[in-house]
Design a protein around this motif. Structure first.
Motif, PDB file in Angstrom:
ATOM      1  N   ASP A   1       0.824  -1.217   0.000  1.00 19.37           N
ATOM      2  CA  ASP A   1       0.000   0.000   0.000  1.00 19.37           C
ATOM      3  C   ASP A   1       0.857   1.266   0.000  1.00 19.37           C
ATOM      4  O   ASP A   1       0.545   2.253   0.667  1.00 19.37           O
ATOM      5  CB  ASP A   1      -0.941   0.009   1.201  1.00 19.37           C
ATOM      6  CG  ASP A   1      -1.927  -1.156   1.190  1.00 19.37           C
ATOM      7  OD1 ASP A   1      -2.309  -1.585   0.081  1.00 19.37           O
ATOM      8  OD2 ASP A   1      -2.317  -1.628   2.274  1.00 19.37           O
ATOM      9  N   GLY A   2       1.982   1.207  -0.720  1.00 18.39           N
ATOM     10  CA  GLY A   2       2.834   2.378  -0.863  1.00 18.39           C
ATOM     11  C   GLY A   2       3.801   2.614   0.277  1.00 18.39           C
ATOM     12  O   GLY A   2       4.525   3.616   0.266  1.00 18.39           O
ATOM     13  N   VAL A   3       3.858   1.705   1.253  1.00 18.12           N
ATOM     14  CA  VAL A   3       4.760   1.837   2.395  1.00 18.12           C
ATOM     15  C   VAL A   3       5.873   0.805   2.252  1.00 18.12           C
ATOM     16  O   VAL A   3       5.611  -0.395   2.139  1.00 18.12           O
ATOM     17  CB  VAL A   3       4.015   1.626   3.729  1.00 18.12           C
ATOM     18  CG1 VAL A   3       4.977   1.750   4.908  1.00 18.12           C
ATOM     19  CG2 VAL A   3       2.875   2.625   3.863  1.00 18.12           C
ATOM     20  N   ALA A   4       7.124   1.268   2.257  1.00 13.79           N
ATOM     21  CA  ALA A   4       8.268   0.376   2.075  1.00 13.79           C
ATOM     22  C   ALA A   4       8.545  -0.411   3.349  1.00 13.79           C
ATOM     23  O   ALA A   4       8.756   0.174   4.413  1.00 13.79           O
ATOM     24  CB  ALA A   4       9.496   1.188   1.686  1.00 13.79           C
ATOM     25  N   ASN A   5       8.539  -1.727   3.244  1.00 12.75           N
ATOM     26  CA  ASN A   5       8.793  -2.574   4.407  1.00 12.75           C
ATOM     27  C   ASN A   5      10.277  -2.574   4.777  1.00 12.75           C
ATOM     28  O   ASN A   5      11.137  -2.393   3.911  1.00 12.75           O
ATOM     29  CB  ASN A   5       8.344  -4.011   4.119  1.00 12.75           C
ATOM     30  CG  ASN A   5       6.853  -4.116   3.921  1.00 12.75           C
ATOM     31  OD1 ASN A   5       6.079  -3.493   4.636  1.00 12.75           O
ATOM     32  ND2 ASN A   5       6.434  -4.907   2.937  1.00 12.75           N
ATOM     33  N   PRO A   6      10.596  -2.791   6.049  1.00  9.58           N
ATOM     34  CA  PRO A   6      12.007  -2.811   6.451  1.00  9.58           C
ATOM     35  C   PRO A   6      12.702  -4.127   6.113  1.00  9.58           C
ATOM     36  O   PRO A   6      12.069  -5.193   6.102  1.00  9.58           O
ATOM     37  CB  PRO A   6      11.930  -2.625   7.974  1.00  9.58           C
ATOM     38  CG  PRO A   6      10.601  -3.195   8.360  1.00  9.58           C
ATOM     39  CD  PRO A   6       9.683  -2.901   7.205  1.00  9.58           C
ATOM     40  N   ASP A   7      13.984  -4.057   5.835  1.00 10.27           N
ATOM     41  CA  ASP A   7      14.821  -5.245   5.746  1.00 10.27           C
ATOM     42  C   ASP A   7      15.060  -5.759   7.155  1.00 10.27           C
ATOM     43  O   ASP A   7      15.407  -4.988   8.057  1.00 10.27           O
ATOM     44  CB  ASP A   7      16.158  -4.894   5.073  1.00 10.27           C
ATOM     45  CG  ASP A   7      17.168  -6.006   5.193  1.00 10.27           C
ATOM     46  OD1 ASP A   7      16.923  -7.085   4.623  1.00 10.27           O
ATOM     47  OD2 ASP A   7      18.189  -5.799   5.881  1.00 10.27           O
ATOM     48  N   GLY A   8      14.866  -7.052   7.379  1.00  6.34           N
ATOM     49  CA  GLY A   8      14.951  -7.602   8.726  1.00  6.34           C
ATOM     50  C   GLY A   8      16.299  -7.397   9.389  1.00  6.34           C
ATOM     51  O   GLY A   8      16.383  -6.989  10.550  1.00  6.34           O
ATOM     52  N   THR A   9      17.379  -7.667   8.663  1.00  9.30           N
ATOM     53  CA  THR A   9      18.708  -7.525   9.246  1.00  9.30           C
ATOM     54  C   THR A   9      18.991  -6.077   9.632  1.00  9.30           C
ATOM     55  O   THR A   9      19.519  -5.790  10.713  1.00  9.30           O
ATOM     56  CB  THR A   9      19.768  -8.029   8.255  1.00  9.30           C
ATOM     57  OG1 THR A   9      19.544  -9.417   8.001  1.00  9.30           O
ATOM     58  CG2 THR A   9      21.169  -7.859   8.817  1.00  9.30           C
ATOM     59  N   ALA A  10      18.618  -5.141   8.760  1.00  9.07           N
ATOM     60  CA  ALA A  10      18.813  -3.726   9.077  1.00  9.07           C
ATOM     61  C   ALA A  10      17.948  -3.307  10.257  1.00  9.07           C
ATOM     62  O   ALA A  10      18.377  -2.517  11.107  1.00  9.07           O
ATOM     63  CB  ALA A  10      18.493  -2.871   7.860  1.00  9.07           C
ATOM     64  N   TYR A  11      16.737  -3.845  10.335  1.00  5.31           N
ATOM     65  CA  TYR A  11      15.837  -3.518  11.441  1.00  5.31           C
ATOM     66  C   TYR A  11      16.438  -3.940  12.777  1.00  5.31           C
ATOM     67  O   TYR A  11      16.541  -3.139  13.718  1.00  5.31           O
ATOM     68  CB  TYR A  11      14.484  -4.196  11.237  1.00  5.31           C
ATOM     69  CG  TYR A  11      13.601  -4.170  12.466  1.00  5.31           C
ATOM     70  CD1 TYR A  11      12.856  -3.040  12.788  1.00  5.31           C
ATOM     71  CD2 TYR A  11      13.532  -5.266  13.320  1.00  5.31           C
ATOM     72  CE1 TYR A  11      12.063  -3.012  13.933  1.00  5.31           C
ATOM     73  CE2 TYR A  11      12.742  -5.243  14.452  1.00  5.31           C
ATOM     74  CZ  TYR A  11      12.006  -4.119  14.759  1.00  5.31           C
ATOM     75  OH  TYR A  11      11.234  -4.097  15.884  1.00  5.31           O
ATOM     76  N   PHE A  12      16.822  -5.197  12.883  1.00  3.97           N
ATOM     77  CA  PHE A  12      17.360  -5.691  14.160  1.00  3.97           C
ATOM     78  C   PHE A  12      18.636  -4.956  14.546  1.00  3.97           C
ATOM     79  O   PHE A  12      18.836  -4.594  15.715  1.00  3.97           O
ATOM     80  CB  PHE A  12      17.645  -7.194  14.076  1.00  3.97           C
ATOM     81  CG  PHE A  12      16.418  -8.039  13.893  1.00  3.97           C
ATOM     82  CD1 PHE A  12      15.359  -7.945  14.778  1.00  3.97           C
ATOM     83  CD2 PHE A  12      16.321  -8.938  12.846  1.00  3.97           C
ATOM     84  CE1 PHE A  12      14.217  -8.726  14.615  1.00  3.97           C
ATOM     85  CE2 PHE A  12      15.196  -9.721  12.676  1.00  3.97           C
ATOM     86  CZ  PHE A  12      14.139  -9.614  13.554  1.00  3.97           C
ATOM     87  N   THR A  13      19.495  -4.712  13.576  1.00  5.12           N
ATOM     88  CA  THR A  13      20.783  -4.087  13.870  1.00  5.12           C
ATOM     89  C   THR A  13      20.619  -2.610  14.211  1.00  5.12           C
ATOM     90  O   THR A  13      21.240  -2.111  15.156  1.00  5.12           O
ATOM     91  CB  THR A  13      21.736  -4.256  12.679  1.00  5.12           C
ATOM     92  OG1 THR A  13      21.767  -5.637  12.274  1.00  5.12           O
ATOM     93  CG2 THR A  13      23.150  -3.843  13.058  1.00  5.12           C
ATOM     94  N   SER A  14      19.779  -1.904  13.466  1.00  8.67           N
ATOM     95  CA  SER A  14      19.625  -0.465  13.706  1.00  8.67           C
ATOM     96  C   SER A  14      18.901  -0.194  15.018  1.00  8.67           C
ATOM     97  O   SER A  14      19.358   0.622  15.838  1.00  8.67           O
ATOM     98  CB  SER A  14      18.888   0.200  12.545  1.00  8.67           C
ATOM     99  OG  SER A  14      17.580  -0.329  12.391  1.00  8.67           O
TER     100      SER A  14
END
Length: 292
Positions: A42-55
């Motif tokens: 719906d036009g919202v970019a989902n996060p990359d899992g590895t970047a999410y956990f690390t950030s």
């Protein structure tokens, strides 16, 4: 006290939680070697899992994945631990933490402008809300607070809001673990509490089907779930978790007093603008969570 605490959390969610969907953040992480967004909905970019956990975990310092899995609490450690190990092979905590802060701030500036309406008032109220909060049992809140403020008005507002978001998250974990639930059990109960079909939102937490099967069996055996729905007892026990979370947020409510509603009135238009710009889901499980 429960209703204002939840209302504030819901108003804050799109403004602070946009850090997980903002294109500015995805681009910053990709520049560090992470994968970009795996796709959009719906036009919202989902996060990359590895970047999410690390950030998100970077506010704790350069800690192993086991610590981040324990602190986030709701994700399957089988996925978190290798993701964080890979993340630390690409960057360090300080670098990705700066990228996270910069991306979230630049996204808000793009959507709201450099001087959003009533910015200084919001900053003052958020500082007041954060000031009395204590760190014990609140690791993500404590990690954020240890960073201080970025030093620019929009960044400061985002950081203060993120502190409140993580404070409630830490409080919620204390509430459901104290009530005797594990991550799979509380995930299934929460979906039903939100009015979602079971195994809808929890799929994003990477639990295997057999782990969820076992959790559902335990909930049924305890009389909390029957035929894929909450029983009266299940509804009462799940609401008690939320009430216990609200109770831990009482210092926020007390610190703001009558101005809590003022802060909500400032934040809600900002949140709508973020959602309309595709920076946070305006429908689906995430939006349900924000309103709950």
């Amino acid at each position: 006290m429960a209703e204002p605490a939840r209302a504030l959390a819901g108003a804050l969610e799109p403004v602070t939680g946009q850090v997980y969907f903002a294109q500015e953040c995805h681009d910053a992480y990709e520049a560090l070697g992470f994968d970009g967004s795996p796709g959009s909905r719906d036009g919202v970019a989902n996060p990359d899992g590895t970047a999410y956990f690390t950030s998100r975990g970077s506010v704790l310092g350069q800690v192993p994945g086991e610590v981040i899995a324990a602190t986030f609490a709701v994700f399957n450690p089988e996925v978190v631990v290798p993701a964080v190990t890979h993340g630390w092979s690409l960057t360090d905590a300080a670098t990705i933490c700066r990228a996270r802060t910069d991306g979230a701030t630049r996204h808000l500036v793009r959507v709201l402008g450099e001087r959003p309406d009533r910015l200084d008032e919001a900053r003052s109220l958020l500082e007041r809300a954060v000031e009395p909060l204590r760190p014990e049992g609140k690791p993500l809140f404590a990690g954020l607070r240890s960073l201080g403020l970025p030093g620019d008005s929009v960044g400061d507002v985002w950081r203060l809001g993120d502190m409140l978001r993580e404070y409630r998250g830490d409080a919620h974990i204390a509430a459901w673990t104290g009530a005797g639930f594990d991550a799979t059990e509380i995930g299934l109960l929460t979906e039903l509490h939100w009015g979602l079909p079971m195994r809808t939102y929890i799929r994003s937490r990477a639990w295997r089907a057999e782990q969820l099967d076992a959790a559902e069996e335990r909930l049924v055996a305890r009389g909390l779930v029957a035929d894929g729905a909450l029983t009266d007892r299940g509804r009462t026990e799940r609401e008690a978790v939320e009430t216990a979370t609200d109770r831990q947020c009482r210092p926020i409510v007390d610190a703001l007093g009558d101005d809590l509603q003022t802060l909500i009135e400032i934040l809600r238009p900002w949140g709508r603008a973020v959602c309309e710009a595709g920076g946070y889901p305006s429908s689906g499980p995430m939006a349900t969570a924000a309103r709950s």
